[in-house]
Design an enzyme around this catalytic site. Sequence first.
Site, PDB file in Angstrom:
ATOM      1  N   HIS A 160      17.262   3.222 -32.039  1.00 48.82           N
ATOM      2  CA  HIS A 160      18.354   3.838 -31.379  1.00 48.82           C
ATOM      3  C   HIS A 160      19.507   2.991 -31.013  1.00 48.82           C
ATOM      4  CE1 HIS A 160      20.238   6.346 -28.414  1.00 48.82           C
ATOM      5  NE2 HIS A 160      20.349   5.460 -27.577  1.00 48.82           N
TER       6      HIS A 160
ATOM      7  N   CYS B 244      24.103   8.588 -32.390  1.00 47.89           N
ATOM      8  CA  CYS B 244      23.896   7.490 -31.473  1.00 47.89           C
ATOM      9  C   CYS B 244      24.836   6.256 -31.991  1.00 47.89           C
ATOM     10  CB  CYS B 244      22.583   7.033 -31.139  1.00 47.89           C
ATOM     11  SG  CYS B 244      21.714   6.488 -32.448  1.00 47.89           S
TER      12      CYS B 244
ATOM     13  N   ASP C 287      20.539  11.735 -30.677  1.00 43.97           N
ATOM     14  CA  ASP C 287      20.612  12.928 -31.422  1.00 43.97           C
ATOM     15  C   ASP C 287      21.007  12.845 -32.828  1.00 43.97           C
ATOM     16  OD1 ASP C 287      23.208  12.312 -31.045  1.00 43.97           O
ATOM     17  OD2 ASP C 287      23.896  14.240 -30.086  1.00 43.97           O
TER      18      ASP C 287
END
Length: 280
Positions: free
Chosen positions: A268, A147, A144
């Site tokens: 990510h 991370c 979101d």
Amino acid sequence: MDQPMSLEDIEAKHRKEKKELQAQIQGLKKIAKNDKTKKKELTTEVAKLESELELRHKEELAALENAPEDDDTASLEDEDEVPKVKVSKAQKRRDKKEQQEKERAEQIILQEKENRHGPRNIEIQSIMNKLKERKLSIFSISSDGDCLYQAVAHQLLATRSKTVSVEDLRKQVATFMRQNKEDFLPFMSNPNTFEMLTESEFNDYCDEIVNTKVWGGQLEIRALSNSLKCPINVIQASGPECIEQGAEFEGPPLIITYHRHMYKLGEHYNSTQAICESDS
């Protein structure tokens, strides 16, 4: 000479053959019950058997429909009264459902192959193997924009029993970068002009760190390590196995993972956790 089969005879024969095929499939499933490899092979074999049976049934129905009429019968009956062979609506629905199931099975097989050999799965397997050597596993963090900060917060709690919010971590990063602007500014550029950020652009960048969910990268990791005064290690699949930041600080490192192919949106970060004896 054998009498030609009627539509009822053929449909009865087809029902019997379908039942026999289902019995055969059930027998194959029992054999492959505890073997994952055989289960995958069975899916392909079942689709093939069902497809072959369906094709043969359609050919037999078509042959019956196109079969020449008996001369004596045709002479006694009116042309309009000669029954035409039609596939019932129920049979059409069954055929359609069977076709959809076969196509779905084929799609599942293709998707499994793609997932097994796709960049996302290859990357995860590589990272998991590297973590296993350290007796660690991946601890999933939501994607979101927070991370990196969530992963660091999880590590602080796990390794130091220290609770720090994402908001506080973002404020610490922005404050440290402002206080050490000369160490960060040379490595920052405008994405449109590719020129080094101006004073105003640098301040806007720091404001975004605090007030938005802007994604964090290597510069933010450096600021986190320095502001928290603890080492941070980043495990990744390609390039250097481990990027170490803040090695001059004491204490166990915060170990996080970097993924290039985790999500379609881009990079990510995940956290890590110790592997329990039962898990290993």
